[in-house]
Design a protein around this motif. Structure first.
Motif, mmCIF file in Angstrom:
data_model
loop_
_atom_site.group_PDB
_atom_site.id
_atom_site.type_symbol
_atom_site.label_atom_id
_atom_site.label_comp_id
_atom_site.label_asym_id
_atom_site.label_seq_id
_atom_site.Cartn_x
_atom_site.Cartn_y
_atom_site.Cartn_z
ATOM 1 N N ARG A 85 3.763 -6.204 1.747
ATOM 2 C CA ARG A 85 3.706 -7.469 2.120
ATOM 3 C C ARG A 85 5.220 -8.137 2.157
ATOM 4 N NH1 ARG A 85 -0.111 -8.787 -1.104
ATOM 5 N NH2 ARG A 85 -1.707 -9.227 0.653
ATOM 6 N N LYS A 86 6.020 -7.597 1.168
ATOM 7 C CA LYS A 86 7.363 -8.268 1.042
ATOM 8 C C LYS A 86 8.002 -7.668 2.075
ATOM 9 C CE LYS A 86 7.864 -8.629 -4.164
ATOM 10 N NZ LYS A 86 8.385 -8.157 -5.191
ATOM 11 N N SER A 128 -5.024 -2.025 4.426
ATOM 12 C CA SER A 128 -4.535 -3.676 3.505
ATOM 13 C C SER A 128 -4.782 -4.682 4.336
ATOM 14 C CB SER A 128 -3.616 -3.534 2.853
ATOM 15 O OG SER A 128 -2.381 -3.520 3.728
ATOM 16 N N PRO A 153 -2.314 -1.742 -5.589
ATOM 17 C CA PRO A 153 -1.875 -3.211 -5.367
ATOM 18 C C PRO A 153 -0.308 -3.316 -5.330
ATOM 19 C CG PRO A 153 -3.557 -3.194 -7.110
ATOM 20 C CD PRO A 153 -3.228 -1.480 -6.619
ATOM 21 N N ALA A 154 0.425 -2.416 -6.143
ATOM 22 C CA ALA A 154 1.734 -2.221 -6.120
ATOM 23 C C ALA A 154 2.342 -2.176 -4.628
ATOM 24 C CB ALA A 154 2.509 -1.559 -6.806
ATOM 25 N N ARG A 155 1.657 -1.080 -3.825
ATOM 26 C CA ARG A 155 1.966 -0.615 -2.669
ATOM 27 C C ARG A 155 1.772 -1.725 -1.653
ATOM 28 N NH1 ARG A 155 0.091 4.285 -4.734
ATOM 29 N NH2 ARG A 155 -2.119 4.394 -3.978
ATOM 30 N N ILE A 156 0.577 -2.460 -2.007
ATOM 31 C CA ILE A 156 0.355 -3.626 -0.922
ATOM 32 C C ILE A 156 1.394 -4.713 -0.907
ATOM 33 C CG2 ILE A 156 -1.571 -5.182 -0.357
ATOM 34 C CD1 ILE A 156 -3.678 -3.367 -1.461
ATOM 35 N N GLU A 157 1.570 -4.865 -2.359
ATOM 36 C CA GLU A 157 2.673 -6.067 -2.465
ATOM 37 C C GLU A 157 4.015 -5.498 -1.911
ATOM 38 O OE1 GLU A 157 4.324 -9.754 -3.313
ATOM 39 O OE2 GLU A 157 2.189 -9.022 -3.356
ATOM 40 N N GLN A 158 4.356 -4.319 -2.053
ATOM 41 C CA GLN A 158 5.652 -3.834 -1.184
ATOM 42 C C GLN A 158 5.608 -4.034 0.166
ATOM 43 O OE1 GLN A 158 6.475 0.336 -2.185
ATOM 44 N NE2 GLN A 158 7.882 0.446 -0.777
ATOM 45 N N GLU A 211 7.122 -9.873 5.292
ATOM 46 C CA GLU A 211 7.755 -11.319 5.171
ATOM 47 C C GLU A 211 9.170 -11.282 5.158
ATOM 48 O OE1 GLU A 211 5.923 -12.661 1.504
ATOM 49 O OE2 GLU A 211 3.860 -12.786 2.520
ATOM 50 N N VAL A 234 -2.456 -6.100 5.668
ATOM 51 C CA VAL A 234 -1.129 -6.811 5.721
ATOM 52 C C VAL A 234 -0.437 -6.808 7.013
ATOM 53 C CG1 VAL A 234 1.329 -7.136 4.518
ATOM 54 C CG2 VAL A 234 -0.798 -6.553 3.182
ATOM 55 N N ASP A 286 -2.079 2.306 -8.668
ATOM 56 C CA ASP A 286 -0.840 1.711 -8.139
ATOM 57 C C ASP A 286 -0.983 1.162 -6.664
ATOM 58 O OD1 ASP A 286 0.870 2.433 -10.070
ATOM 59 O OD2 ASP A 286 0.863 4.662 -9.236
#
Length: 400
Positions: A395-396, A341, A388-393, A399, A343, A386
């Motif tokens: 990223r959080k 990703s 995109p959800a793993r990538i968002e996880q 950050e 990230v 799923d």
């Protein structure tokens, strides 16, 4: 350290050589960790390794200058230095001298001890032969820029035999391990070269590290447990090669200090014919099981890179193979998101789905993998709804 003889010269090479293609990296993933890499190379030499192998393209051109630094302070005199002519960049006879002269400068040396034509196959050999590469080798040996001539090979057996018969080579380098007995030059090529007193040096002894993982895939672990022959996977793989009397040396891309210690210890305890018939039969059974469950025969060499569309091809295949070898789909999908990703290191995404089938990678692959087709399989299995959800996880997590 165990040493084995080069048939045509009588010189003794350490059974274990240092391969400078997979040196330790800094966190950016692009820059060699210079301090550690130099320390590791010198550690090997101090423990008896007398052969260091590099090449023009390794680490994006960083490898040869790094090796030069490692061989300063008197270390150059303790080793045989090997590097390779980048045949894919050669378009005229004068290019051969140009690259060799640049390599002598990059390596801070007056002579390359073991100089190879890099990654030959039928097509590249035909081109190089027609451009006068044999005259180049004779000239470079005569004027002292190289000591011994050889070649590394990633093609099919008929071409290998043709190359062997074309010149009085001192040595050759082939991919060989217990999975690759019938692949590329294979056992038949090894025997063909050895019968002609050409020293055989083995690369990819661990199949890009796949044969050295501490916990082998469950189906493989079951075979080993049933046999009640207790050795770490890396020891089985290296002993299988050193068991062969016609192998003069194997190259290992060691980038962890503990790996260096382990490999040297195994080398010291692995003379020719060190395995029993039962142990050889066991590894034949293990090899058959690996071939059955491994999806893509990628060794992680990186020759396919850079991809013009940003796909991290070796990483994609490594994650995909790991999922099928070890059966943990959930973990593999998370690892895929982490690796591809961008990230974690603030880079562009490098997913398999970015492949547009341009085909630029195909002639570069030593394993003849149909890379675009294989990347399509990777994307189909690892880039589900799923992702995109793993990538968002991720990223959080970064950050927060």
């Amino acid at each position: 350290m165990q040493y084995r003889e080069v048939p045509k010269t009588g010189e003794k090479l350490s059974a274990l050589g240092f391969g400078a293609m997979r040196m330790p990296m800094l966190k950016d993933g692009k820059t060699i960790d210079e301090r550690r890499a130099i320390s590791q190379i010198r550690m090997c030499i101090d423990k008896g390794v007398n052969y260091v192998d590099t090449a023009w393209p390794y680490h994006g051109g960083q490898s040869e200058p790094l090796v030069a630094k490692a061989l300063a302070d008197g270390y150059r005199e303790k080793v045989n230095l090997a590097t390779k002519l980048p045949v894919w960049l050669v378009s005229a006879r004068e290019d051969m001298d140009s690259y060799l002269n640049q390599q002598l400068e990059r390596l801070h040396t007056d002579q390359i001890d073991y100089y190879l034509l890099h990654a030959l196959n039928a097509k590249s050999w035909k081109k190089m032969h027609e451009l006068g590469v044999l005259e180049f080798l004779n000239s470079a040996i005569a004027d002292g820029r190289i000591k011994y001539a050889g070649f590394s090979f990633h093609g099919q057996l008929p071409a290998f035999k043709q190359i062997v018969d074309a010149y009085p080579w001192i040595f050759c380098q082939i991919q060989y391990n217990y999975l690759d007995q019938q692949h590329q030059a294979g056992t038949a090529g090894l025997e063909y070269a050895a019968e002609r007193d050409i020293a055989v040096i083995v690369m990819e002894p661990l199949r890009g590290g796949n044969l050295a993982k501490p916990s082998p895939p469950p189906p493989v672990a079951t075979i080993l447990k049933k046999a009640k022959m207790c050795r770490p996977p890396v020891e089985w793989a290296l002993k299988w090669i050193w068991d062969e009397p016609d192998v003069v040396m194997l190259l290992s891309g060691m980038n962890e200090e503990e790996h260096i210690e382990q490999n040297i210890a195994i080398a010291d305890d692995s003379p020719p014919n060190c395995l029993t018939d039962d142990e050889r039969n066991l590894l034949d059974e293990v090899a058959a099981k690996y071939r059955e469950i491994m999806k893509v025969p990628c060794t992680g060499c990186g020759y396919c890179l850079p991809c013009p569309h940003g796909v991290a091809i070796p990483e994609a295949f490594d994650t995909y193979n790991g999922m099928h070898l070890f059966g943990n789909e959930t973990e593999a999908k998370m690892v895929y998101a982490m690796r591809m990703s961008g990230v974690l290191n603030s880079t562009e995404p490098s997913f398999a789905s970015r492949c547009v089938n341009c085909g630029e990678c195909l002639p570069k692959c030593p394993q003849d993998i149909a890379i675009p087709n294989a990347l399509e399989d990777v994307a189909a299995e690892l880039e589900d709804a799923d992702l995109p959800a793993r990538i968002e996880q991720l990223r959080k997590r970064v950050e927060g």
